[in-house]
Scaffold this active site. Structure first.
Site, short mmCIF file in Angstrom:
data_model
loop_
_atom_site.label_atom_id
_atom_site.label_comp_id
_atom_site.label_asym_id
_atom_site.label_seq_id
_atom_site.Cartn_x
_atom_site.Cartn_y
_atom_site.Cartn_z
N TYR A 59 37.67 3.72 13.15
CA TYR A 59 37.46 2.44 13.84
C TYR A 59 36.15 1.80 13.42
CZ TYR A 59 41.30 3.18 17.18
OH TYR A 59 42.52 3.34 17.76
N ARG A 71 21.46 15.22 49.80
CA ARG A 71 22.79 15.00 49.25
C ARG A 71 23.80 15.39 50.31
NH1 ARG A 71 24.83 18.13 43.84
NH2 ARG A 71 24.84 19.83 45.34
N MET A 81 40.28 8.41 20.46
CA MET A 81 40.79 9.06 21.68
C MET A 81 41.33 10.46 21.42
SD MET A 81 43.65 7.77 24.43
CE MET A 81 42.93 6.15 24.63
N LYS A 92 34.05 26.00 40.81
CA LYS A 92 34.54 24.63 41.04
C LYS A 92 34.91 23.98 39.71
CE LYS A 92 29.70 23.12 41.08
NZ LYS A 92 28.58 22.63 41.91
#
Ligand SMILES: *Cc1c(COP(=O)(O)O)cnc(C)c1O
Length: 347
Positions: A242, A128, A290, A33
């Site tokens: 930053y 779940r 980022m 997955k």
């Protein structure tokens, strides 16, 4: 092109799968997955199919459709979210086995695809997904008449071998399924390590394929190398990044690398992570931004083209410990911008 390179050693993945197989006497499947935990589901599944894996698991029907295209006909592909509204066409067209998650899905599946293979998830205490004991009592005649391919439970605490929840869930699974002639699966990676009582007919390792915890005896299979795109010298008192997150305590050489939090390098690693130039550690300095990070390379005689964030000196689990998370989250967060390379895995 200067993008990060994510290299997956498919031979290591195959060896990990084989090592997990040898812990039991049952069939060993593979969970791929989330695009094979961020590494490439098609490549992982094809390598494991060549090694003998026949049963695969994904979370969503559309992941199953992509996996079917990668594997072709033959291997069974199970969908852990079961049969959700709107999934019928994908399940049918790609020959996927939905692992039904509750009474609503049993009704939907029997209505929409009455002759299509399915499995059933039983809730043994994790709360779940899966039919609870009373729901199973009410529906088991109907479900069994449809000849389910597999009955699945999932352990809540398998990574804690001494947790009493493990034995408790095992007992509930036996009570719900003994004597019904069902093919059964209970164990993900952690459950395999709990021993044969937990193996039943089929196991479902995911994270263990990458040699990550809880399969700490496994072989790490992932390397992440990030490109140095600029180098600059700063003097005492100059700041980097930053919020002026790092202030040079003297003359330093700073390398700027092209990857950031958009690529799964969590911002919480700001000022904490270590990168590696071969065998030499280099501290990340300042904020993770980022698309970029900054690394102190003052002590390197020569700045290499790339530094490793995950590799021989630092596993995904090591990095997870620094970030306050788990290896699963580090791997599945590895972003789409990395160039993915695969070594080994040849037929
Ligand atoms: C993700 C998942 C697995 C695989 O778990 P690992 O801990 O990665 O081995 C197995 N079964 C279910 C139901 C899952 O959701």
């Amino acid at each position: 092109m200067a993008s990060g390179i994510l290299t997956l050693d498919l031979d290591a993945v195959t060896r990990n799968w084989t090592a997990l197989s040898r812990m039991g006497d049952c069939e060993t499947g593979a969970v791929v997955k989330a695009d094979g935990y961020g590494t490439g589901a098609a490549q992982v599944a094809r390598a494991l199919a060549r090694a003998g894996a026949r049963s695969f698991f994904v979370a969503l029907a559309h992941e199953g459709a992509a996996l079917r295209r990668a594997l072709g006909a033959g291997p069974s592909i199970h969908v852990l979210s079961g049969h959700m509204a709107g999934d019928a066409d994908a399940l049918r067209d790609h020959d996927l086995i939905p692992m039904l998650t509750g009474p609503d899905q049993v009704a939907r599946h029997f209505e929409a695809l009455p002759d299509h293979a399915f499995g059933v998830q039983l809730d043994t205490g994790m709360n779940r997904l899966g039919l609870k004991e009373a729901e199973w009592q009410a529906l088991s005649d109907k479900v069994l008449a449809g000849k389910p391919a597999l009955a699945l439970m999932h352990l809540a605490c398998a990574d804690e071998p001494d947790h009493p929840m493990n034995a408790r869930q095992l007992a509930v699974f036996h009570r719900m399924t003994d004597g019904l002639g069902l093919r059964r699966t209970a164990a993900a990676t952690g459950g395999i390590l709990l021993g044969k009582d937990y193996h039943f007919d089929l196991t479902r390792p995911g994270i263990g394929l990458y040699g990550a915890a809880p399969f700490v005896a496994g072989e790490p299979a992932v390397r992440l190398s990030l490109p140095v795109i600029q180098v600059r010298d700063v003097t005492e008192g100059e700041t980097v990044g930053y919020s002026c997150g790092w202030i040079a305590p003297g003359s330093h050489r700073i390398a700027t690398l092209a990857a950031g939090y958009a690529d799964g390098i969590f911002r919480s690693l700001s000022g904490k992570a270590t990168l590696w130039a071969g065998d030499t550690p280099c501290p990340l300095v300042g904020r993770v931004s980022m698309d970029l990070i900054t690394v102190d390379v003052t002590h390197l005689p020569q700045v290499p083209d790339r530094l490793d964030l995950i590799g021989p000196h630092q596993t995904a689990d090591d990095l997870a410990a620094v970030a306050g998370t788990i290896g699963y989250e580090i791997l599945t967060a590895l972003g789409p911008r990395y160039e993915r390379r695969y070594s080994g895995g040849a037929a």
